[in-house]
Scaffold this motif. Structure first.
Motif, PDB file in Angstrom:
ATOM      1  N   VAL A 167      30.755  -2.730  38.633  1.00  0.00           N
ATOM      2  CA  VAL A 167      29.869  -1.582  38.551  1.00  0.00           C
ATOM      3  C   VAL A 167      29.980  -0.805  39.852  1.00  0.00           C
ATOM      4  N   ASP A 168      30.538   0.389  39.784  1.00  0.00           N
ATOM      5  CA  ASP A 168      30.594   1.282  40.945  1.00  0.00           C
ATOM      6  C   ASP A 168      29.406   2.236  40.849  1.00  0.00           C
ATOM      7  N   HIS A 169      28.497   2.122  41.786  1.00  0.00           N
ATOM      8  CA  HIS A 169      27.230   2.862  41.708  1.00  0.00           C
ATOM      9  C   HIS A 169      26.897   3.413  43.086  1.00  0.00           C
ATOM     10  N   VAL A 183      20.683  11.485  42.972  1.00  0.00           N
ATOM     11  CA  VAL A 183      21.809  11.630  42.048  1.00  0.00           C
ATOM     12  C   VAL A 183      22.603  10.327  42.053  1.00  0.00           C
ATOM     13  N   HIS A 184      22.592   9.640  40.909  1.00  0.00           N
ATOM     14  CA  HIS A 184      23.314   8.372  40.753  1.00  0.00           C
ATOM     15  C   HIS A 184      24.651   8.638  40.073  1.00  0.00           C
ATOM     16  N   THR A 185      25.717   8.112  40.655  1.00  0.00           N
ATOM     17  CA  THR A 185      27.052   8.225  40.064  1.00  0.00           C
ATOM     18  C   THR A 185      27.516   6.826  39.665  1.00  0.00           C
ATOM     19  N   TRP A 186      27.870   6.665  38.400  1.00  0.00           N
ATOM     20  CA  TRP A 186      28.202   5.355  37.850  1.00  0.00           C
ATOM     21  C   TRP A 186      29.617   5.323  37.265  1.00  0.00           C
ATOM     22  N   GLN A 187      30.261   4.170  37.416  1.00  0.00           N
ATOM     23  CA  GLN A 187      31.451   3.858  36.624  1.00  0.00           C
ATOM     24  C   GLN A 187      31.414   2.362  36.351  1.00  0.00           C
ATOM     25  N   ILE A 188      31.581   1.990  35.084  1.00  0.00           N
ATOM     26  CA  ILE A 188      31.483   0.585  34.697  1.00  0.00           C
ATOM     27  C   ILE A 188      32.786   0.140  34.048  1.00  0.00           C
ATOM     28  N   VAL A 190      34.865  -3.355  32.483  1.00  0.00           N
ATOM     29  CA  VAL A 190      34.778  -4.727  31.970  1.00  0.00           C
ATOM     30  C   VAL A 190      36.179  -5.194  31.597  1.00  0.00           C
ATOM     31  N   SER A 191      36.615  -6.266  32.236  1.00  0.00           N
ATOM     32  CA  SER A 191      37.956  -6.817  31.972  1.00  0.00           C
ATOM     33  C   SER A 191      39.041  -5.758  32.109  1.00  0.00           C
ATOM     34  N   GLY A 192      38.901  -4.913  33.128  1.00  0.00           N
ATOM     35  CA  GLY A 192      39.897  -3.884  33.387  1.00  0.00           C
ATOM     36  C   GLY A 192      39.748  -2.651  32.529  1.00  0.00           C
ATOM     37  N   GLN A 193      38.803  -2.663  31.575  1.00  0.00           N
ATOM     38  CA  GLN A 193      38.612  -1.523  30.670  1.00  0.00           C
ATOM     39  C   GLN A 193      37.456  -0.651  31.150  1.00  0.00           C
ATOM     40  N   LEU A 194      37.653   0.639  31.098  1.00  0.00           N
ATOM     41  CA  LEU A 194      36.594   1.582  31.426  1.00  0.00           C
ATOM     42  C   LEU A 194      35.656   1.673  30.225  1.00  0.00           C
ATOM     43  N   THR A 195      34.367   1.364  30.440  1.00  0.00           N
ATOM     44  CA  THR A 195      33.410   1.388  29.329  1.00  0.00           C
ATOM     45  C   THR A 195      32.378   2.502  29.464  1.00  0.00           C
ATOM     46  N   GLY A 196      32.147   2.993  30.669  1.00  0.00           N
ATOM     47  CA  GLY A 196      31.162   4.055  30.802  1.00  0.00           C
ATOM     48  C   GLY A 196      31.209   4.761  32.138  1.00  0.00           C
ATOM     49  N   ARG A 197      30.928   6.051  32.109  1.00  0.00           N
ATOM     50  CA  ARG A 197      30.714   6.852  33.313  1.00  0.00           C
ATOM     51  C   ARG A 197      29.429   7.641  33.111  1.00  0.00           C
ATOM     52  N   MET A 198      28.545   7.592  34.087  1.00  0.00           N
ATOM     53  CA  MET A 198      27.252   8.246  33.951  1.00  0.00           C
ATOM     54  C   MET A 198      26.865   8.942  35.247  1.00  0.00           C
ATOM     55  N   ILE A 199      26.095  10.007  35.075  1.00  0.00           N
ATOM     56  CA  ILE A 199      25.449  10.689  36.192  1.00  0.00           C
ATOM     57  C   ILE A 199      23.954  10.720  35.884  1.00  0.00           C
TER      58      ILE A 199
END
Length: 248
Positions: A167-169, A183-188, A190-199
């Motif tokens: 989780v990059d937050h 302002v929260h910046t997210w990248q999640i 799982v097992s090398g797969q990109l599952t979500g990006r959120m602001i």
């Protein structure tokens, strides 16, 4: 909740918290789940009427933003109560289910006015995404903007707590609509797969989330996109939504 329902929650948790996939849920999907029968659906809390703020914001988003299907809390209510009923009826919930129950339980109990809007396909910021969604919440006495952000954040993280998840937050501050917001910046991943990006843009009375969800097998190492560029553009859209919500 059966294993299949648990997997459904886990697979869609990032998207759900961001508003993606929520409209696809229905009470029918939970009729055979504990706490999700048709009889329970009939006894669910009364549907809240759309507020003037919600209606005006939905119209603004549809007119001035590249979105479709802008829904008020009233429009979302059958799906929200179905999720809350299924999750709270789980006899032995895992972390993901507990976080989801807390998220939907807060929405059902506090009934914060909000609008969910789906970004049109030709306006997606990330060509790898299956869809992008905007949520704008108005805080009330039952749920502050910070609480609303925290329950979404908890669902994001609880549903991907694995040894091979990341989780990059990051959180920064800026002035929006005359107030200091987080302002929260997210990248999640799982097992090398990109599952979500959120602001997430969190103010005193308004919480806005912009998110992108991804299909299986979108491997981060294979992506050629610029996450910094996505974050910048998504933040601009989230901030614009915050300003629009504040103006209503």
């Amino acid at each position: 909740m059966t294993t299949s329902a648990s997997l459904l929650l886990r697979a869609t948790s990032i998207a759900m918290a961001a508003g993606l996939g929520l409209a696809a849920c229905s009470t029918d999907a939970y009729e055979n789940q504990p706490g999700g029968t048709a009889d329970d659906a009939l006894s669910s809390p009364e549907t809240p009427a759309a507020t003037a703020e919600e209606t005006a914001l939905a119209e603004t988003l549809e007119e001035d933003f590249e979105v479709s299907n802008a829904m008020t809390l009233e429009d979302q209510w059958p799906d929200i109560t179905a999720m809350e009923s299924a999750l709270t009826g789980t006899e032995e919930p895992d972390q993901c289910q507990e976080a989801g129950a807390a998220q939907y339980g807060l929405l059902v109990e506090a009934q914060p006015a909000n609008v969910q809007a789906t970004v049109e396909d030709d306006a997606l910021l990330d060509e790898n995404a299956t869809g992008e969604t905007i949520f704008a919440f108005y805080a009330n006495d039952g749920a502050s903007a910070k609480q609303l952000q925290e329950v979404h954040q908890n669902t994001d993280t609880a549903c991907i707590e694995e040894d091979d998840s990341t989780v990059d937050h990051e959180v920064t501050q800026q002035e929006v609509a005359g107030e200091q917001v987080d302002v929260h910046t997210w990248q999640i991943e799982v097992s090398g797969q990109l599952t979500g990006r959120m602001i997430d843009v969190v103010g005193e009375d308004i919480y806005v989330r912009y998110s992108a969800a991804y299909p299986p097998q979108v491997m981060l190492e294979d992506l050629e996109d610029d996450v910094a560029e996505f974050n910048e553009q998504a933040t601009e859209r989230a901030v614009s939504t915050f300003e629009a919500a504040a103006a209503e």
